[in-house]
Design an enzyme around this catalytic site. Structure first.
Site, short mmCIF file in Angstrom:
data_model
loop_
_atom_site.label_atom_id
_atom_site.label_comp_id
_atom_site.label_asym_id
_atom_site.label_seq_id
_atom_site.Cartn_x
_atom_site.Cartn_y
_atom_site.Cartn_z
CE LYS A 172 -8.20 -12.76 6.39
NZ LYS A 172 -8.33 -13.59 7.54
CD GLU A 179 -7.70 -9.64 13.15
OE1 GLU A 179 -8.41 -10.38 13.85
OE2 GLU A 179 -7.74 -9.64 11.90
#
Length: 445
Positions: A172, A179
């Site tokens: 993550k 991102e």
């Protein structure tokens, strides 16, 4: 918090009865009042909450990462039985998850550190889920996770067992780093199209809308096309009245710090973190703009040609960023004995999460073809794109440098590409210098 509430509603919508507890009685009452008729059962003490669950208990924690997670776990422990499962769905630092997993397993409890991506809407409608911890504990919660996860176009749920202890939260964290990179690359493309072609917001929206029909098809490109034409209550374009200071929550920083610990050249994502830091120096930048000189941007030539160059540069930049990110996942997997499955990881990013994109299937395909590939740039599809698109990336970076337009991630992409394909680098001189002043010794060719 909203994420916790939305995940509870998501689970309830799949036919489960969900016990809910919040330290604040008001918050618990509020959730129940806002959702009449739902199978949400409120509890106002930890003991009652824990005792309401069938064993082995499956408790999903959604609290602010850090000390709050430890105190929440400590409050649960007196009422747990051996074999119960705590799932931490927060944005937790993976080393904390490794520690908690070890401590709880020593006491006979299972702990699953789970990355959850997709924001508030994803939590409600289906996020991408990255669980790490005891495999047997995962098997007990997998049916629920598979039901609440996003579903990719081929019908597969966006959840898979990632690996032991902190593996889920590590993946993550790298997802969040990627991102950051994606967002900065897109921001630089926007800056080039504005600075080089003076495109209007409507033209930018049209351009991004076209891009979203091809290789760049992704959630971030999709929302960006909408952002360009959004207006505020005064009728002004919203993007043009937003202050150019990008905030951050620290997860991108963690990814970069880990790259330094592992000796991995995560240059593009790290530049995207630095780009946010320099954006926050607004007062200094405004002052410096009156003192430091540089070129004024000149028109970038043929409109359609330059737009296509920027599109190609953006796609190749994105590929370099993912190549670096997945290379770091491999290094972390080796370091922490996680045995990560990179193709499966790319698969669960295909829906529900912020970085969801059409090209993730290409990553899954690359690892299916060659699971041991050292770097995604070496996979046939990505090598072909690099062959075809590198000139555009070089042209765009050259134009930007000549015209004083900062492109830190585009520049990082071309520098990494050239460094990675260089059989010989000038590091021999660095080794000679190190030996000269510190007797560090060197290897001969």
């Amino acid at each position: 918090a909203v994420m916790g509430r939305n995940l509870a509603l998501n689970i309830e919508s799949r036919g489960y009865t969900v016990s809910v507890f919040n330290r604040s009685r008001e918050k618990t009452e509020e959730v129940i009042a806002e959702n009449p008729g739902k199978k949400l059962v409120p509890y106002y003490t930890v003991q009652e909450f824990v005792e309401s669950l069938e064993t082995p208990r499956r408790i999903l924690l959604m609290v602010k990462a850090g000390a709050g997670t430890d105190s929440a776990i400590d409050s649960l422990k007196p009422y747990l039985d051996k074999g119960d499962i705590i799932i931490d769905g927060g944005n937790t630092f993976f080393q904390d998850t490794i520690r908690r997993n070890r401590e709880l397993s020593e006491e006979g409890f299972n702990f699953i550190g789970t990355g959850v991506s997709g924001g508030e809407e994803g939590a409600l409608k289906g996020p991408s889920i990255m669980p790490g911890g005891q495999k047997e504990a995962y098997e007990l919660v997998a049916p629920i996770l598979k039901q609440i996860a996003a579903v990719a176009e081929d019908g597969e749920p966006c959840v898979t067992y990632i690996g032991a202890d902190g593996a889920g939260h590590y993946v993550k964290m790298v997802h969040n780093g990627i991102e950051y990179g994606d967002m900065q690359l897109i921001a630089e493309a926007y800056s080039l199209l504005k600075g080089g072609l003076n495109l209007s917001n409507e033209e930018l929206a049209t351009t991004f809308s076209e891009w979203n029909k091809g290789e760049l098809s992704s959630y971030l490109i999709d929302i960006t096309k909408d952002i360009f034409t959004k207006k505020d209550e005064e009728g002004k374009y919203l993007v043009d009245v937003i202050l150019d200071e990008a905030a951050n929550k620290g997860t991108g920083k963690w990814t970069s710090q880990s790259s330094l610990d592992l000796g991995e050249p995560l240059s593009l994502i790290t530049e995207s973190v630095f780009a946010r830091y320099i954006s926050s120096l607004k007062t200094q930048r405004v002052a410096a703009s009156k003192v430091l000189t540089g070129p004024q941007a000149q028109p970038a030539g043929d409109k359609a040609e330059f737009i296509e160059k920027v599109r190609r540069a953006l796609y190749l930049g994105k590929i370099v960023s993912y190549a670096q990110g997945f290379s770091q996942l491999r290094a972390a997997s080796d370091e922490y004995n996680w045995d990560l499955n990179y193709g499966e990881i790319a698969k669960i990013f295909r829906a529900g999460c912020i970085i969801r994109a059409q090209f993730l299937q290409k990553i899954t395909d690359a690892y299916a073809e060659n699971p041991a590939i050292a770097n995604l740039l070496l996979a046939p599809y990505f090598k072909q794109i690099a062959d075809d698109y590198q000139q555009a990336l070089r042209d765009v970076v050259s134009y930007a440098v000549q015209n004083g337009i900062p492109v830190p991630t585009f520049s990082a992409a071309v520098a990494y590409y050239d460094s990675y394909r260089a059989a010989v680098l000038p590091a021999n001189l660095i080794q000679a210098q190190r030996d000269y002043f510190g007797a560090h010794t060197y290897k001969r060719t």
